[in-house]
Design a protein around this motif. Structure first.
Motif, PDB file in Angstrom:
ATOM      1  N   ASN A 178     -12.120  -9.728   7.939  1.00  0.00           N
ATOM      2  CA  ASN A 178     -11.960 -10.006   6.513  1.00  0.00           C
ATOM      3  C   ASN A 178     -11.347  -8.840   5.747  1.00  0.00           C
ATOM      4  O   ASN A 178     -10.547  -9.040   4.829  1.00  0.00           O
ATOM      5  CB  ASN A 178     -13.313 -10.363   5.896  1.00  0.00           C
ATOM      6  N   ASP A 179     -11.710  -7.614   6.083  1.00  0.00           N
ATOM      7  CA  ASP A 179     -11.236  -6.459   5.331  1.00  0.00           C
ATOM      8  C   ASP A 179      -9.767  -6.157   5.598  1.00  0.00           C
ATOM      9  O   ASP A 179      -9.058  -5.684   4.708  1.00  0.00           O
ATOM     10  CB  ASP A 179     -12.066  -5.216   5.678  1.00  0.00           C
ATOM     11  N   THR A 180      -9.310  -6.406   6.826  1.00  0.00           N
ATOM     12  CA  THR A 180      -7.971  -5.960   7.233  1.00  0.00           C
ATOM     13  C   THR A 180      -7.002  -7.093   7.548  1.00  0.00           C
ATOM     14  O   THR A 180      -5.796  -6.874   7.551  1.00  0.00           O
ATOM     15  CB  THR A 180      -8.087  -5.084   8.496  1.00  0.00           C
ATOM     16  N   GLY A 181      -7.502  -8.270   7.869  1.00  0.00           N
ATOM     17  CA  GLY A 181      -6.640  -9.352   8.324  1.00  0.00           C
ATOM     18  C   GLY A 181      -6.310  -9.264   9.796  1.00  0.00           C
ATOM     19  O   GLY A 181      -5.514 -10.069  10.300  1.00  0.00           O
ATOM     20  N   HIS A 182      -6.888  -8.309  10.507  1.00  0.00           N
ATOM     21  CA  HIS A 182      -6.612  -8.169  11.937  1.00  0.00           C
ATOM     22  C   HIS A 182      -7.006  -9.446  12.685  1.00  0.00           C
ATOM     23  O   HIS A 182      -8.127  -9.935  12.534  1.00  0.00           O
ATOM     24  CB  HIS A 182      -7.384  -6.996  12.519  1.00  0.00           C
ATOM     25  N   ILE A 183      -6.085  -9.952  13.479  1.00  0.00           N
ATOM     26  CA  ILE A 183      -6.402 -11.092  14.346  1.00  0.00           C
ATOM     27  C   ILE A 183      -7.140 -10.543  15.567  1.00  0.00           C
ATOM     28  O   ILE A 183      -6.569  -9.799  16.365  1.00  0.00           O
ATOM     29  CB  ILE A 183      -5.127 -11.837  14.768  1.00  0.00           C
ATOM     30  N   ALA A 193      -1.078  -9.136  13.568  1.00  0.00           N
ATOM     31  CA  ALA A 193      -1.343  -8.998  15.000  1.00  0.00           C
ATOM     32  C   ALA A 193      -0.871  -7.664  15.571  1.00  0.00           C
ATOM     33  O   ALA A 193      -1.414  -7.190  16.565  1.00  0.00           O
ATOM     34  CB  ALA A 193      -0.670 -10.140  15.775  1.00  0.00           C
ATOM     35  N   ILE A 194       0.134  -7.050  14.973  1.00  0.00           N
ATOM     36  CA  ILE A 194       0.731  -5.821  15.507  1.00  0.00           C
ATOM     37  C   ILE A 194       0.494  -4.690  14.515  1.00  0.00           C
ATOM     38  O   ILE A 194       0.825  -4.811  13.330  1.00  0.00           O
ATOM     39  CB  ILE A 194       2.240  -5.999  15.755  1.00  0.00           C
ATOM     40  N   THR A 195      -0.066  -3.580  14.999  1.00  0.00           N
ATOM     41  CA  THR A 195      -0.301  -2.440  14.118  1.00  0.00           C
ATOM     42  C   THR A 195       0.870  -1.457  14.158  1.00  0.00           C
ATOM     43  O   THR A 195       1.396  -1.071  13.123  1.00  0.00           O
ATOM     44  CB  THR A 195      -1.600  -1.722  14.504  1.00  0.00           C
ATOM     45  N   TYR A 196       1.295  -1.040  15.360  1.00  0.00           N
ATOM     46  CA  TYR A 196       2.474  -0.180  15.458  1.00  0.00           C
ATOM     47  C   TYR A 196       3.087  -0.293  16.850  1.00  0.00           C
ATOM     48  O   TYR A 196       2.460  -0.794  17.790  1.00  0.00           O
ATOM     49  CB  TYR A 196       2.153   1.275  15.109  1.00  0.00           C
ATOM     50  N   GLU A 202       5.887   0.485  12.259  1.00  0.00           N
ATOM     51  CA  GLU A 202       4.486   0.414  11.862  1.00  0.00           C
ATOM     52  C   GLU A 202       4.280  -0.793  10.950  1.00  0.00           C
ATOM     53  O   GLU A 202       4.199  -0.663   9.724  1.00  0.00           O
ATOM     54  CB  GLU A 202       4.065   1.695  11.154  1.00  0.00           C
ATOM     55  N   PRO A 203       4.178  -1.985  11.530  1.00  0.00           N
ATOM     56  CA  PRO A 203       4.017  -3.190  10.713  1.00  0.00           C
ATOM     57  C   PRO A 203       2.808  -3.152   9.790  1.00  0.00           C
ATOM     58  O   PRO A 203       2.881  -3.651   8.661  1.00  0.00           O
ATOM     59  CB  PRO A 203       3.890  -4.298  11.764  1.00  0.00           C
ATOM     60  N   GLU A 204       1.696  -2.566  10.248  1.00  0.00           N
ATOM     61  CA  GLU A 204       0.514  -2.559   9.385  1.00  0.00           C
ATOM     62  C   GLU A 204       0.712  -1.643   8.187  1.00  0.00           C
ATOM     63  O   GLU A 204       0.310  -1.986   7.064  1.00  0.00           O
ATOM     64  CB  GLU A 204      -0.735  -2.151  10.160  1.00  0.00           C
ATOM     65  N   VAL A 205       1.334  -0.498   8.392  1.00  0.00           N
ATOM     66  CA  VAL A 205       1.598   0.397   7.264  1.00  0.00           C
ATOM     67  C   VAL A 205       2.486  -0.292   6.238  1.00  0.00           C
ATOM     68  O   VAL A 205       2.248  -0.214   5.026  1.00  0.00           O
ATOM     69  CB  VAL A 205       2.252   1.699   7.763  1.00  0.00           C
ATOM     70  N   GLU A 206       3.513  -1.001   6.730  1.00  0.00           N
ATOM     71  CA  GLU A 206       4.398  -1.720   5.813  1.00  0.00           C
ATOM     72  C   GLU A 206       3.642  -2.819   5.067  1.00  0.00           C
ATOM     73  O   GLU A 206       3.879  -3.046   3.874  1.00  0.00           O
ATOM     74  CB  GLU A 206       5.568  -2.323   6.603  1.00  0.00           C
TER      75      GLU A 206
END
Length: 841
Positions: free
Chosen positions: A427-432, A591-594, A605-609
């Motif tokens: 919930n906090d991050t959206g991480h699958i 789904a992808i962090t970096y 870095e998809p998560e940073v973006e």
């Protein structure tokens, strides 16, 4: 015709002239681009291909993306000569005459374009090799063609023709993830390229043009046709005799394996601990992140993802068991219906014969059904083989019949095989954290239902417009709504008369109780009060659906939308419910962090973006207020405590975290849903058919009993060891004691049941519940009226009775008009029978 040919020749001449001029002008550019390159022998030294690794969030390996690039090179002397002949016939018939550039090939390409009769391109074999080794062939530009041509000339100056052929055959892509003729031969035919027949040689070189169009596995008909064309051309060029190619062609198709999966690749044989998630990641890499010449199969990227392998293992385990159980129950239900129908067959057939009604003949219908099943399973494969071997053309009637039968078989499977999907996001991050896209990932079952399906969510959709009603102050959790038969009128004048799950009506209920027990009429009254515009726009925002998509998803101004007659994917439902736990802020699944290159350098870095974009959006991230999100969470907790998810909690032996959620069952029991969340995670689980149509899981398979237990056990597992965490309670929430039956304030001396309810500040009730006082005033009158009515009735039975015994009857009545809702105690709100046999929505 003569004018057309003359115009074409003029066009070709102009193209050649321009090309010659461009070569002269561009040669300097090309040479300048490579002026520091040394010996041509050094030019051919390329980086070895490395697979790309897909890692879980803790660094463990999920899988690798690779190509079957066989580095065990095959010498040109070991390859059959007819393979070389087939190659130059297909790709470059003047290969042994030109010096790297074929004017004839360029002219042929121009002619093919003008006549829309494409068969081969204009680049020579040497140019193709040069482009693969030294240029970006995805760059469609004059500069790239000039660089490619320059390198082709250098290759011709320094290598022999057979060295060029050897490098070409060992490096080029042959489709299905295979690089090099050896890997292609092993994959397509199961033996080395040194053993290729004439027909196999023609087939393998076809793959160089377009494997997606000419694959003998995916498109055998198209491949067969062009294979025949190449073999005939080999005869015309003197590379083989007619008898040789005819015999080889016949033997090839006589041994053709029509049962082989049409999507088979070496890729599917790799080890993969989360194949649906891996495919989800691969699609994102190819379509969003690694564009241009970057190749995830060869460039050795390390992709760091959000997946939790422990969650994934639990999801696989529970979903596999749940889908198998649902399939078993569905088959039992189907057999029961068939057995019941068998008893009626003789009677129906007798009526059909007596009254001459042939269409009523069940026996004949059963025979036709059985014959169809036998034909599809036994006869059709044989017809397919025979048409491939002997049919005069690809458009033959028998071939068409075989294809139609295969399509019907596949369609029947989609309608009668129970599938499922599950997705968990943080919930906090959206991480699958987990993704199950179906029963088993294989060549024929790659459709990712978790991310790509369009499924009706049923009653699990209701909280999305309840949130709109709470947000706009139209209702509170304590609003009383009357549950009874009603007709709603759509804007087009059509009536809509919904029913509750069991066809039962409960009279006046509070909205918390109505949502927890998934009551249809009260929910549609909520929709009616808040209005379509606000309800649908709020639902679309929560789901992440753009306005232009709403109509195609059936988010339209008609009352059935309130019962979830819309098209939604599980990942969208999880995203919507996660916003409730995330204080009303949007949760973007990721789904992808970096991504690292082969040297360990972070390149993307998809998560940073994503975080930067979310920060720029600011208030736009707030889909509903934190207060509305909290109240919706509280209401959905009641579903677990007293409603349709109480059974899921029971089979999980209780939850260790505050838990909220909603079940859903679509019309005709075709789909079963459970979507729920804790302060940590949100999980959506679905079970149903890929093509529901008129098919049904059965009335004994609902969201409460089918997906509920899967979801409950899985959620219990993934929270093991986590500290207890409460849902965030924002400011602006008022807790008020209200009566359990009306949701109003209890007056002084009130003796009925009360509950603590949550309200948006300013929406709490200010009116007192006067029902108890009214009952107290009315009770003596009611008692007296009943006494008189009873005395009159008994006296009428025997007029001689002057002193009816009714006068001695104790009529001290205890009238209890309380409603069944008591969320505080749950004493009367939960039916024990439902706990053991919970057929709730």
């Amino acid at each position: 015709m003569a004018k057309t040919r003359r115009a074409v020749l003029v066009t070709v001449a102009i193209i050649v002239a321009v090309a010659a001029t461009s070569i002269g002008v561009g040669a300097g550019i090309a040479v300048a681009a490579v002026r520091n390159v040394g010996d041509i022998e050094q030019y051919g030294r390329q980086r070895s291909a490395l697979p790309s690794q897909i890692l879980a969030r803790d660094g463990r390996l999920i899988t690798e993306f690779f190509s079957d690039e066989n580095r065990e090179l095959v010498a040109i002397e070991e390859l059959p000569r007819h393979l070389v002949y087939a190659l130059i016939t297909r790709e470059d018939q003047s290969f042994f005459e030109h010096r790297g550039f074929s004017i004839q090939g360029t002219a042929r390409a121009a002619w093919n374009v003008l006549t829309s009769n494409y068969f081969s391109g204009g680049s020579s074999i040497t140019q193709q090799l040069a482009g693969t080794l030294y240029a970006d062939r995805t760059d469609i530009s004059i500069r790239r063609k000039l660089i490619e041509l320059w390198w082709a000339l250098q290759l011709e100056r320094n290598w022999t023709k057979y060295e060029i052929l050897e490098s070409y055959l060992n490096r080029m892509w042959f489709g299905h993830g295979n690089y090099g003729v050896e890997a292609a031969s092993q994959f397509l035919f199961g033996h080395s390229a040194t053993e290729l027949t004439i027909a196999e040689s023609a087939m393998v070189v076809i793959q160089l043009a377009n494997p997606s169009l000419y694959s003998p596995i995916r498109r055998p008909n198209q491949a067969r046709q062009i294979q025949r064309t190449i073999l005939n051309q080999m005869v015309e060029l003197g590379y083989a005799t007619q008898n040789e190619v005819d015999l080889s062609f016949q033997q090839y198709w006589s041994n053709y394996d029509y049962t082989r999966s049409n999507t088979s690749t070496a890729f599917f044989e790799r080890e993969d601990r989360a194949p649906y998630f891996s495919e989800f990641v691969r699609i994102q890499l190819e379509n969003r992140y690694l564009l241009g010449s970057l190749d995830i199969n060869k460039d050795g990227f390390v992709v760091h993802t959000t997946l939790d392998l422990d969650f994934m293992d639990a999801a696989d385990r529970y979903m596999r068991a749940g889908i198998a159980r649902a399939n078993s129950i569905y088959q039992q239900n189907t057999n029961t219906r068939v057995d019941y129908g068998e008893e009626l067959v003789p009677v129906i057939d007798l009526l059909a014969l007596t009254f001459d009604l042939p269409d009523l003949r069940v026996g004949d219908a059963k025979q036709r059904q059985g014959a169809r099943a036998y034909y599809q399973s036994q006869v059709n494969p044989l017809i397919d083989v025979l048409t491939l071997m002997f049919a005069p053309g690809e458009q033959s009637g028998l071939r068409h019949l075989a294809q139609v039968s295969y399509a019907r078989t596949d369609d029947d499977a989609k309608r009668t095989t129970v599938e499922g999907a599950l997705i968990t996001i943080e919930n906090d991050t959206g991480h699958i954290l987990a993704m199950v896209g179906g029963s088993q990932f294989e060549s024929r079952n790659q459709f990712n239902r978790a991310a790509d399906a369009a499924i009706e969510p049923g009653s699990s959709f209701k909280p999305l417009y309840y949130a709109a009603a709470i947000e706009h102050g139209v209702i509170t959790p304590a609003t009383m709504i009357y549950d009874s038969p009603v007709v709603f009128w759509n804007d087009d004048g059509t009536p809509y008369s919904p029913e509750n799950f069991r066809g039962e009506w409960e009279g006046p209920v509070l909205t918390r109780y109505a949502l927890a027990h998934s009551m249809n009429v009260p929910s549609l009254k909520v929709l009616d009060r808040v209005g379509f515009e606000r309800a649908l726009s709020t639902a679309a925002r929560l789901l992440g659906i753009d306005e232009e998509e709403m109509v195609s998803r059936n988010l339209v101004r008609k009352y059935p939308v309130g019962l979830g007659i819309v098209q939604i994917a599980p990942i969208e439902m999880a995203k919507a419910f996660a916003a409730f736990s995330n204080q009303g802020r949007r949760v973007d699944p990721i789904a992808i962090t970096y991504i690292e290159d082969r040297s360990g350098r972070i390149i993307l870095e998809p998560e940073v973006e994503l975080r930067r974009r979310q920060q720029r959006e600011g208030d736009q991230m707030q889909l509903i207020s934190p207060q509305t999100a909290y109240i919706m969470t509280s209401m959905l907790q009641s579903t677990v405590e007293i409603g349709s998810l109480r059974y899921a909690e029971a089979v999980a032996d209780g939850f260790d975290q505050p838990t909220a959620g909603k079940t859903g069952t679509t019309q005709n029991w075709a789909d079963a849903w459970t979507v729920g969340f804790t302060p940590y995670f949100t999980t959506a689980a679905w079970i149903g058919f890929d093509k529901g149509g008129s098919n049904s899981l059965g009335v004994n398979q609902t969201g409460a009993v089918t997906t509920g237990p899967i979801w409950g056990r899985y959620m219990k597992d993934i929270h093991e060891g986590l500290p207890v965490r409460e849902f965030v309670r924002p400011e602006g929430i008022v807790v008020q004691e209200v009566t359990a039956r009306s949701g109003l304030l209890p007056p002084a001396g009130y003796t009925g049941s009360t509950i603590e309810e949550v309200f948006l500040a300013g929406t709490q009730p200010t009116t007192f519940d006067s029902l108890e006082e009214f009952e107290r005033e009315q009770r003596p009158l009611l008692v007296e009226r009943l006494r008189d009515d009873l005395a009159t009735s008994i006296y009428s039975l025997d007029s001689s009775v002057s002193d009816p015994f009714i006068l001695n009857v104790d009529l001290e009545l205890q009238l209890d008009l309380d409603l069944p809702l008591d969320p505080a105690n749950g004493e009367t709100a939960f039916d024990p029978e439902s706990a053991e046999n919970p057929l709730l929505d």
